[in-house]
Design a protein around this motif. Structure first.
Motif, PDB file in Angstrom:
ATOM      1  N   TYR A 268      54.958  23.259  39.156  1.00 44.53           N
ATOM      2  CA  TYR A 268      55.332  23.342  37.744  1.00 44.53           C
ATOM      3  C   TYR A 268      56.446  22.358  37.394  1.00 44.53           C
TER       4      TYR A 268
ATOM      5  N   LYS B  44      54.350  19.416  36.532  1.00 48.60           N
ATOM      6  CA  LYS B  44      53.731  19.659  35.222  1.00 48.60           C
ATOM      7  C   LYS B  44      54.749  19.468  34.097  1.00 48.60           C
ATOM      8  N   LEU B  45      55.958  19.983  34.299  1.00 48.01           N
ATOM      9  CA  LEU B  45      56.994  19.854  33.284  1.00 48.01           C
ATOM     10  C   LEU B  45      57.386  18.394  33.096  1.00 48.01           C
TER      11      LEU B  45
ATOM     12  N   ASP C 210      43.997  21.307  35.698  1.00 49.99           N
ATOM     13  CA  ASP C 210      45.111  21.862  36.470  1.00 49.99           C
ATOM     14  C   ASP C 210      45.278  21.059  37.736  1.00 49.99           C
TER      15      ASP C 210
ATOM     16  N   SER D 205      57.886  27.302  33.925  1.00 54.11           N
ATOM     17  CA  SER D 205      59.044  26.647  34.553  1.00 54.11           C
ATOM     18  C   SER D 205      60.267  27.549  34.501  1.00 54.11           C
TER      19      SER D 205
ATOM     20  N   VAL E 224      53.540  25.541  30.240  1.00 59.46           N
ATOM     21  CA  VAL E 224      54.347  24.898  31.280  1.00 59.46           C
ATOM     22  C   VAL E 224      55.816  25.271  31.124  1.00 59.46           C
TER      23      VAL E 224
ATOM     24  N   THR F  75      49.421  23.980  25.960  1.00 62.06           N
ATOM     25  CA  THR F  75      49.712  23.506  27.301  1.00 62.06           C
ATOM     26  C   THR F  75      51.211  23.376  27.536  1.00 62.06           C
TER      27      THR F  75
END
Length: 336
Positions: free
Chosen positions: A103, A106-107, A335, A238, A234, A230
């Motif tokens: 994550y 992703k962040l 993902d 997080s 995220v 999305t």
């Protein structure tokens, strides 16, 4: 009636087993209902954590209850207990770190979008890494299974027994073949394989905090135009990862310090119960945070609530429809 140390530990283990069983069963059910042909990495990690937590409570804490009930344990039982305790601790730390790194990446992509879509083939590599972590965790802890055995209690005739027995810490020990193995493997290697990932987890969490702060400043600077499902997903995940980091780190460090000074504290009757809380607290509490990370899991949880509590069906269904519509928006984003 006087409450003994064994009774306190039995009550503590029973509460932890109940809390963990409810949370992890719900987590496994909701995650399993969400699994499709393409298994996302987050689902694999959440599912693995839930299985590890269940094994920790249903094996180690149940054995502690049986031991405190007066049943005499043997060496095979001690081997299983010590091995399960070691492997579930290691895997819980590793999977939590992997989830935090996932994550964090992703962040970073939310704050600093890529010029091109991420490659879908990375999903296979992530799933392979999860399998490797399972195999590596079991392999690392195999010597504990080999050398674990029942402790031989020797009490002098003129000495009084002031130490309260506990399954993992006094009744079952790990007697290595030599002092060198006990030092380098039992006291150094096993500590490093847990402590080093925890240190990395703390650093990753600091990075997540910095990215969240950067995203907040960018939002207030009118650089971001709105937000989609999305990004919200995220950002929420997080923040939950930071709570998981605090939980697992504080419990692990407190447990390690208490075990280190166990010889000086073993005369206190509440010490076995405190050790049990520190040992199993993460497996009991973290499922209730993990169930909130992925929106699909939350949708399944709301559906489960509406099935179990029909009175709340009307109030739940609009939220479910909203989440389903959000999932339709985010279906194009793979993902990692």
């Amino acid at each position: 009636m006087e409450v003994t140390a064994g009774t306190v530990e039995i009550i503590t283990c029973a509460i932890l087993i109940l809390v963990s069983l409810i949370g992890n069963t719900i987590l496994i059910y909701c995650t399993w209902k969400c699994i499709t042909r393409h298994l996302p990495t987050s689902f694999a990690l959440i599912f693995s954590l839930a299985v590890v937590h269940l094994a920790r409570n249903l094996v180690v804490n149940v054995m502690s209850i049986v031991f405190n009930s007066g049943v005499v344990v043997d060496s095979p039982t001690c081997k299983v207990g010590k091995f399960t305790a070691a492997v579930t601790t290691t895997l819980a730390v590793w999977f939590t770190l992997y989830l935090a790194v996932l994550y964090c990446v992703k962040l970073y992509r939310v704050v600093h979008p890529l010029n091109m879509a991420p490659e879908k083939k990375w999903r296979r590599h992530h799933l392979f890494a999860v399998f490797v972590l399972w195999a590596a965790g079991i392999a690392v802890c195999c010597p504990v299974l080999v050398f674990g055995e029942k402790a031989a209690h020797v009490v002098a005739e003129n000495a009084t027994q002031s130490q309260y027995d506990s399954l993992l810490y006094t009744e079952c020990l790990v007697n290595y073949s030599s002092q060198q193995v006990a030092l380098f493997y039992g006291k150094i290697f096993l500590v490093i394989v847990d402590l080093l990932p925890l240190a990395v987890l703390v650093l990753v969490s600091f990075r997540v905090v910095l990215l969240l702060w950067e995203h907040k400043k960018a939002t207030y600077g009118d650089i971001w135009i709105g937000s989609d499902a999305t990004e919200d997903e995220v950002l929420r995940a997080s923040k939950l990862v930071i709570f998981l980091m605090f939980l697992v780190t504080l419990l692990w460090v407190s447990h390690f310090i208490l075990v280190y000074f166990l010889t000086d504290l073993s005369s206190y009757y509440f010490i076995p119960a405190v050790l049990t809380v520190l040992f199993s607290g993460y497996s009991a509490l973290s499922p209730y945070l993990l169930v909130l990370i992925n929106y699909k899991v939350r949708v399944q949880l709301r559906s489960l609530k509406s099935f179990c509590c029909p009175d709340f069906k009307k109030s739940v269904l609009p939220d479910v429809k909203k989440s389903v519509s959000e999932s339709a928006i985010t279906v194009a984003s793979p993902d990692t």
